[in-house]
Scaffold this active site. Sequence first.
Site, PDB file in Angstrom:
ATOM      1  N   LYS A  93       0.783  -1.208  -0.086  1.00  0.00           N
ATOM      2  CA  LYS A  93      -0.244  -0.113   0.142  1.00  0.00           C
ATOM      3  C   LYS A  93       0.967   1.236   0.056  1.00  0.00           C
ATOM      4  CE  LYS A  93      -4.003  -2.352   2.253  1.00  0.00           C
ATOM      5  NZ  LYS A  93      -4.936  -2.392   3.348  1.00  0.00           N
ATOM      6  N   TYR A 120     -12.581  -2.005  -3.564  1.00  0.00           N
ATOM      7  CA  TYR A 120     -13.028  -1.997  -2.145  1.00  0.00           C
ATOM      8  C   TYR A 120     -14.395  -2.317  -1.736  1.00  0.00           C
ATOM      9  CZ  TYR A 120      -8.244  -2.071   0.200  1.00  0.00           C
ATOM     10  OH  TYR A 120      -6.950  -2.347   0.553  1.00  0.00           O
ATOM     11  N   ASN A 147      -1.860  -0.308   7.247  1.00  0.00           N
ATOM     12  CA  ASN A 147      -1.347  -1.356   7.535  1.00  0.00           C
ATOM     13  C   ASN A 147      -0.387  -2.019   6.602  1.00  0.00           C
ATOM     14  OD1 ASN A 147      -3.260  -2.103   5.896  1.00  0.00           O
ATOM     15  ND2 ASN A 147      -4.553  -3.347   7.503  1.00  0.00           N
ATOM     16  N   HIS A 167      -1.857  -5.625   1.505  1.00  0.00           N
ATOM     17  CA  HIS A 167      -3.156  -6.333   1.252  1.00  0.00           C
ATOM     18  C   HIS A 167      -3.000  -7.640   0.714  1.00  0.00           C
ATOM     19  CE1 HIS A 167      -7.065  -7.272  -0.269  1.00  0.00           C
ATOM     20  NE2 HIS A 167      -6.536  -7.910  -1.384  1.00  0.00           N
ATOM     21  N   GLU A 223      -9.537 -10.724  -7.650  1.00  0.00           N
ATOM     22  CA  GLU A 223      -8.624  -9.542  -7.671  1.00  0.00           C
ATOM     23  C   GLU A 223      -7.295  -9.570  -8.504  1.00  0.00           C
ATOM     24  OE1 GLU A 223      -9.420  -8.853  -2.954  1.00  0.00           O
ATOM     25  OE2 GLU A 223      -7.305  -9.534  -3.224  1.00  0.00           O
TER      26      GLU A 223
HETATM   27  P1  IDP Z   1      -7.771  -7.146   5.611  1.00  0.00           P
HETATM   28  O1  IDP Z   1      -6.817  -6.086   4.845  1.00  0.00           O
HETATM   29  O2  IDP Z   1      -6.923  -7.450   6.631  1.00  0.00           O
HETATM   30  O3  IDP Z   1      -8.163  -8.244   4.694  1.00  0.00           O
HETATM   31  P2  IDP Z   1     -10.320  -5.724   5.696  1.00  0.00           P
HETATM   32  O4  IDP Z   1     -11.203  -6.043   6.746  1.00  0.00           O
HETATM   33  O5  IDP Z   1     -10.484  -6.558   4.273  1.00  0.00           O
HETATM   34  O6  IDP Z   1      -8.900  -6.379   6.383  1.00  0.00           O
HETATM   35  O7  IDP Z   1     -10.336  -4.378   5.536  1.00  0.00           O
HETATM   36  C1  IDP Z   1      -9.591  -3.796   4.226  1.00  0.00           C
HETATM   37  C2  IDP Z   1      -8.602  -2.604   4.512  1.00  0.00           C
HETATM   38  O8  IDP Z   1      -9.482  -1.584   5.220  1.00  0.00           O
HETATM   39  C3  IDP Z   1      -7.884  -2.718   5.827  1.00  0.00           C
HETATM   40  O9  IDP Z   1      -6.570  -3.717   5.325  1.00  0.00           O
HETATM   41  C4  IDP Z   1      -7.430  -1.510   6.199  1.00  0.00           C
HETATM   42  O10 IDP Z   1      -6.376  -0.810   5.443  1.00  0.00           O
HETATM   43  C5  IDP Z   1      -8.882  -0.933   6.219  1.00  0.00           C
HETATM   44  N1  IDP Z   1      -9.656  -1.182   7.551  1.00  0.00           N
HETATM   45  C6  IDP Z   1     -10.055  -2.430   7.892  1.00  0.00           C
HETATM   46  N2  IDP Z   1     -10.936  -1.865   9.094  1.00  0.00           N
HETATM   47  C7  IDP Z   1     -10.629  -0.780   9.301  1.00  0.00           C
HETATM   48  C8  IDP Z   1     -11.169   0.065  10.254  1.00  0.00           C
HETATM   49  O11 IDP Z   1     -11.666  -0.248  11.355  1.00  0.00           O
HETATM   50  N3  IDP Z   1     -10.626   1.371  10.411  1.00  0.00           N
HETATM   51  C9  IDP Z   1     -10.034   1.865   9.318  1.00  0.00           C
HETATM   52  N4  IDP Z   1      -9.341   1.222   8.263  1.00  0.00           N
HETATM   53  C10 IDP Z   1      -9.735   0.116   8.381  1.00  0.00           C
HETATM   54 MG    MG Z   2      -9.715  -8.054   3.078  1.00  0.00          MG
END
Ligand code: IDP
Ligand code: MG
Length: 140
Positions: A10, A50, A113, A116, A127
Amino acid sequence: MSERTLSMIKPDGVARDLIGEIYRRFEAAGLHVVGARMIRLDQRKARAFYQVHRERPFFDDLVAYMTSGPIMVQVLEGENAIQRNRELMGATDPARADAGTVRADYGESVERNVVHGSDGPGTAREEIDFFFQPDELHSR
Ligand code: IDP
Ligand code: MG
């Protein structure tokens, strides 16, 4: 069983020059990079990628973050690639991620984070198709 998964580094990961470090971890774990490209997502493409999160309160922030700079997109291939990549990444929230994972080592927040990874065979296929043509992927 050998399978493929979609990975992204990212904008925060690219900005901090973590590409090499993260690719090293893929390769050390037996995940072959079979296709890769640096791109910058626009609003339309980030929102489309997304889609499943469009009703979540963080959706607009997530799109702003993901369009804030270039990303690396890559397809990883290997035994249990989907699960193995998720293990290398760690939990979504870096504060909850296991020690030694990419997110524990480099993630700044649950949003920022670093990486992805597809979460299952269906999303992996979708994807990969979202970013790559079949002739852009090169199995080992
Ligand atoms: P993942 O990336 O671990 O699969 P997902 O639930 O699919 O997690 O969420 C996609 C992305 O959305 C996350 O990697 C993160 O960047 C963002 N995200 C997920 N939950 C939150 C939140 O509670 N607050 C802000 N951003 C979030
Ligand atoms: Mg995800």
